[in-house]
Design a protein around this motif. Structure first.
Motif, short mmCIF file in Angstrom:
data_model
loop_
_atom_site.label_atom_id
_atom_site.label_comp_id
_atom_site.label_asym_id
_atom_site.label_seq_id
_atom_site.Cartn_x
_atom_site.Cartn_y
_atom_site.Cartn_z
N LEU A 153 1.08 -1.16 -0.29
CA LEU A 153 -0.16 -0.02 0.07
C LEU A 153 0.75 0.97 0.43
CD1 LEU A 153 -2.98 0.79 -0.25
CD2 LEU A 153 -2.76 1.17 2.56
N ASN A 154 0.78 1.95 -1.49
CA ASN A 154 2.05 3.11 -1.37
C ASN A 154 1.41 4.68 -1.59
OD1 ASN A 154 3.97 4.91 -2.20
ND2 ASN A 154 3.99 4.00 -4.57
N ILE A 155 1.21 5.21 -0.20
CA ILE A 155 -0.03 6.21 -0.05
C ILE A 155 1.08 7.02 -1.07
CG2 ILE A 155 -0.81 7.44 1.93
CD1 ILE A 155 -1.26 5.39 3.30
N ASN A 156 0.30 7.76 -1.19
CA ASN A 156 0.22 9.30 -2.07
C ASN A 156 1.51 8.84 -2.95
OD1 ASN A 156 0.05 11.96 -1.72
ND2 ASN A 156 2.16 12.36 -0.62
N GLN A 157 0.78 8.54 -3.80
CA GLN A 157 1.72 8.03 -5.48
C GLN A 157 1.27 9.11 -6.27
OE1 GLN A 157 4.59 5.78 -5.87
NE2 GLN A 157 4.26 7.23 -7.77
N ALA A 158 2.90 9.85 -6.67
CA ALA A 158 2.42 10.84 -8.22
C ALA A 158 1.98 9.65 -8.50
CB ALA A 158 3.79 11.67 -8.21
N PHE A 159 1.12 10.26 -10.17
CA PHE A 159 0.95 9.71 -11.36
C PHE A 159 0.06 10.54 -12.20
CE2 PHE A 159 -3.03 9.05 -8.72
CZ PHE A 159 -4.23 8.75 -9.66
N VAL A 160 0.00 10.27 -13.67
CA VAL A 160 -0.38 11.33 -14.49
C VAL A 160 -2.24 10.06 -14.62
CG1 VAL A 160 -0.22 11.51 -16.90
CG2 VAL A 160 1.64 12.26 -15.30
N LEU A 161 -2.91 11.31 -14.12
CA LEU A 161 -4.44 11.11 -15.05
C LEU A 161 -4.72 10.97 -16.32
CD1 LEU A 161 -6.82 11.34 -12.46
CD2 LEU A 161 -6.68 9.45 -13.16
N THR A 162 -4.48 10.97 -17.26
CA THR A 162 -5.04 11.06 -18.73
C THR A 162 -5.59 12.56 -19.57
OG1 THR A 162 -5.06 9.05 -19.89
CG2 THR A 162 -2.88 9.73 -19.55
N THR A 163 -5.50 13.31 -20.03
CA THR A 163 -6.72 14.00 -20.68
C THR A 163 -6.88 13.72 -21.77
OG1 THR A 163 -5.44 15.80 -20.34
CG2 THR A 163 -6.86 15.11 -18.77
N TRP A 164 -6.01 12.89 -22.69
CA TRP A 164 -5.53 13.12 -23.84
C TRP A 164 -4.65 11.66 -24.64
CZ3 TRP A 164 -7.74 14.27 -28.32
CH2 TRP A 164 -6.55 13.66 -29.90
N GLU A 165 -5.38 10.55 -24.99
CA GLU A 165 -4.52 9.86 -25.96
C GLU A 165 -4.53 9.70 -27.40
OE1 GLU A 165 -5.87 5.95 -23.64
OE2 GLU A 165 -4.94 6.81 -21.79
N ASP A 166 -3.01 9.73 -27.22
CA ASP A 166 -3.38 9.56 -28.91
C ASP A 166 -4.04 8.03 -29.64
OD1 ASP A 166 -2.27 8.02 -31.67
OD2 ASP A 166 -1.34 9.95 -31.51
N GLN A 167 -4.21 7.78 -30.33
CA GLN A 167 -5.49 6.38 -31.25
C GLN A 167 -4.38 4.96 -31.25
OE1 GLN A 167 -6.02 6.73 -35.48
NE2 GLN A 167 -3.69 6.60 -36.01
N ALA A 168 -3.17 4.95 -30.57
CA ALA A 168 -2.30 4.23 -30.60
C ALA A 168 -1.83 3.50 -29.90
CB ALA A 168 -0.41 4.65 -30.65
N PHE A 169 -3.00 3.82 -28.53
CA PHE A 169 -3.91 3.63 -27.10
C PHE A 169 -5.17 2.86 -27.17
CE2 PHE A 169 -0.09 6.57 -26.53
CZ PHE A 169 0.42 6.16 -25.70
N GLY A 170 -5.58 3.19 -28.33
CA GLY A 170 -7.12 2.64 -28.47
C GLY A 170 -7.24 0.96 -28.39
N TYR A 171 -8.34 0.81 -28.96
CA TYR A 171 -9.01 -0.67 -28.45
C TYR A 171 -8.03 -1.74 -28.56
CZ TYR A 171 -12.50 -3.84 -28.73
OH TYR A 171 -13.04 -5.38 -28.93
N PHE A 172 -7.39 -1.98 -29.02
CA PHE A 172 -6.80 -3.06 -29.75
C PHE A 172 -5.32 -2.89 -28.67
CE2 PHE A 172 -8.44 -2.48 -34.09
CZ PHE A 172 -9.50 -3.86 -33.38
N VAL A 173 -5.11 -2.12 -28.11
CA VAL A 173 -3.66 -1.84 -26.59
C VAL A 173 -4.43 -2.72 -25.74
CG1 VAL A 173 -2.70 -0.37 -25.20
CG2 VAL A 173 -3.19 0.09 -27.53
N PRO A 174 -3.84 -4.19 -24.98
CA PRO A 174 -4.69 -5.05 -24.02
C PRO A 174 -4.18 -4.59 -22.74
CG PRO A 174 -2.43 -6.22 -24.75
CD PRO A 174 -2.22 -3.99 -25.77
N PHE A 175 -3.82 -3.11 -22.65
CA PHE A 175 -3.64 -2.77 -20.73
C PHE A 175 -4.92 -1.18 -21.13
CE2 PHE A 175 -0.68 -1.21 -23.47
CZ PHE A 175 -0.40 0.51 -23.38
N ASP A 176 -4.60 -0.73 -19.41
CA ASP A 176 -4.91 0.24 -19.87
C ASP A 176 -4.18 1.68 -19.34
OD1 ASP A 176 -7.98 -0.16 -19.59
OD2 ASP A 176 -7.48 -1.29 -17.57
N GLY A 177 -3.06 1.22 -18.82
CA GLY A 177 -1.94 2.66 -18.36
C GLY A 177 -0.70 1.54 -18.61
N THR A 178 -0.01 2.08 -17.54
CA THR A 178 1.90 1.63 -17.89
C THR A 178 2.07 1.85 -16.81
OG1 THR A 178 2.51 3.03 -18.90
CG2 THR A 178 1.92 2.22 -19.86
#
Length: 385
Positions: A153-178
């Motif tokens: 349990l890692n409290i207060n971890q910095a990370f990016v909430l995406t507001t824009w993703e290129d089409q390369a990260f669309g339907y056929f990408v088998p993950f939500d994030g990295t």
């Protein structure tokens, strides 16, 4: 002396956290199945061409076409679960947000900021972070929240909430994030990377992690945080120093076939990349390997091989730290649709790396258990079980 070695191995395996990884169909395989690979590659070539004049130092080692393994994390309170790539080729953590309205985000699980009582938004005015990859761009804002990886349990971890993703990260990408596991110098978003936080906060007992990748069982693969389970490999770990503390990069002595050096004649560099299912290299070296294994060029940058010849093709041997690490034909040839076979050696599509760099993806890492030791800036390799 033997007992000291055994005790050392036991110590390394204590208190480690095991994160199961799932083998999934790569984006390339999904695009091939849907007849969309050619169009994607053409669009990607345009992106890379337009990107030539931009600052390539902001780019992480990632072309999601050949990603093969993903795992689960949760973020927020109560936890929201995401499927992520644990990636030794980048250092940032990002997931899609409800703020993101591009089609790529809609295809994946999105983080609902309103449902997390522990989320900390940045002060206004909010600045947008841009992370550039070989496949495209993601943009978003740097926030903080509770991250959970298995029992950590890692409290207060910095990370990016995406507001824009290129089409390369669309339907056929088998993950939500990295979730990046490279050195902090490669992080572009700001904040302390996940693995560094785990260590600084005393959440793991050893400043290292390890990967066991397998294609035999969909859920057999494993990321180990804070220790090493020696039952996953044969023999002893062979250690080599990291040559540049950005990627997990080591010196590559040579590449040979049947005892004859065919590439990397005077030594070169190799990057261990858990986010790729292929071996990437300079065009000339890869083309020579394709010729040796009688692979013929085909559409969509593929090299076709007669499946009947697999048993007769030679090992491709990577020499690292004076130790031979052979890749047999059964590993570097992949069976695809309609009973055909393709080579998993691929040349770089862009100019991100110099002519003396090779990238060893899971074609290599399924054969060799790998340990990434931040405390001593070294990589350990041993034959996987």
């Amino acid at each position: 002396m033997k007992w000291l070695v055994v005790l050392g191995l036991v110590a390394l395996s204590e208190c480690l956290v095991r994160v199961p990884l799932m083998k999934v169909k790569s984006m390339r395989e999904k695009l091939e199945e849907n007849g969309m690979l050619k169009e994607y590659l053409e669009n990607q070539a345009k992106f890379l061409s337009n990107d030539q004049k931009k600052d390539m130092t902001s780019q992480s080692l990632r072309n999601y076409l050949d990603l093969a393994y993903v795992g689960l994390i949760s973020i927020g309170t109560p936890p929201q679960t995401f499927k992520v790539m644990f990636d030794t080729g980048s250092a940032d953590l990002w997931v899609p947000s409800f703020f993101c309205i591009t089609s790529s985000c809609y295809k994946h699980r999105r983080f609902n900021h309103k449902n997390s009582s522990t989320l900390k938004l940045p002060p206004e005015p909010i600045s947008i972070v841009k992370i550039r990859y070989g496949s495209g761009i993601v943009m978003g804002m740097l926030v903080n929240d509770t991250l959970k990886i298995r029992d950590l349990l890692n409290i207060n971890q910095a990370f990016v909430l995406t507001t824009w993703e290129d089409q390369a990260f669309g339907y056929f990408v088998p993950f939500d994030g990295t979730l990046g596991l490279a050195y902090p110098d490669l992080a572009k978003a700001g904040g302390t990377p996940v693995f560094d936080n785990l260590w600084k906060k005393g959440l793991i007992s050893q400043n290292l992690f390890a990967f066991y990748l397998t294609s035999k069982r969909k859920r057999g693969s494993m990321l180990m945080l804070g220790g090493v389970d020696h039952s996953y490999y044969h023999g002893e770990l062979r250690w080599v120093p990291v040559t540049k503390q950005r990627f997990w990069q080591v010196a590559l002595d040579s590449i040979s076939v049947n005892g004859i050096v065919i590439a990397c004649y005077e030594g070169c560099q190799a990057i261990l990349d858990t986010g790729s299912s292929v071996v990437n290299g300079p065009f000339e070296g890869v083309l020579l390997i394709q010729n040796i294994i009688h692979a013929q060029p085909s559409l969509c940058d593929k090299y076709i091989i007669d499946c009947k010849t697999i048993a007769h093709l030679p090992d491709i041997v990577f020499v690292i730290g004076g130790v031979n690490y052979p890749i047999p034909a059964r590993s570097y040839i992949r069976r695809v649709a309609f009973g055909s076979c393709v080579s998993t050696f691929s040349s770089f599509r862009d100019r991100m790396f110099s002519s003396n760099t090779w990238i060893l993806g899971d074609v290599f890492l399924r054969l060799y258990f790998s340990v990434y030791d931040r405390a001593n800036n070294r990589v350990g390799l041993a034959t996987a079980i």
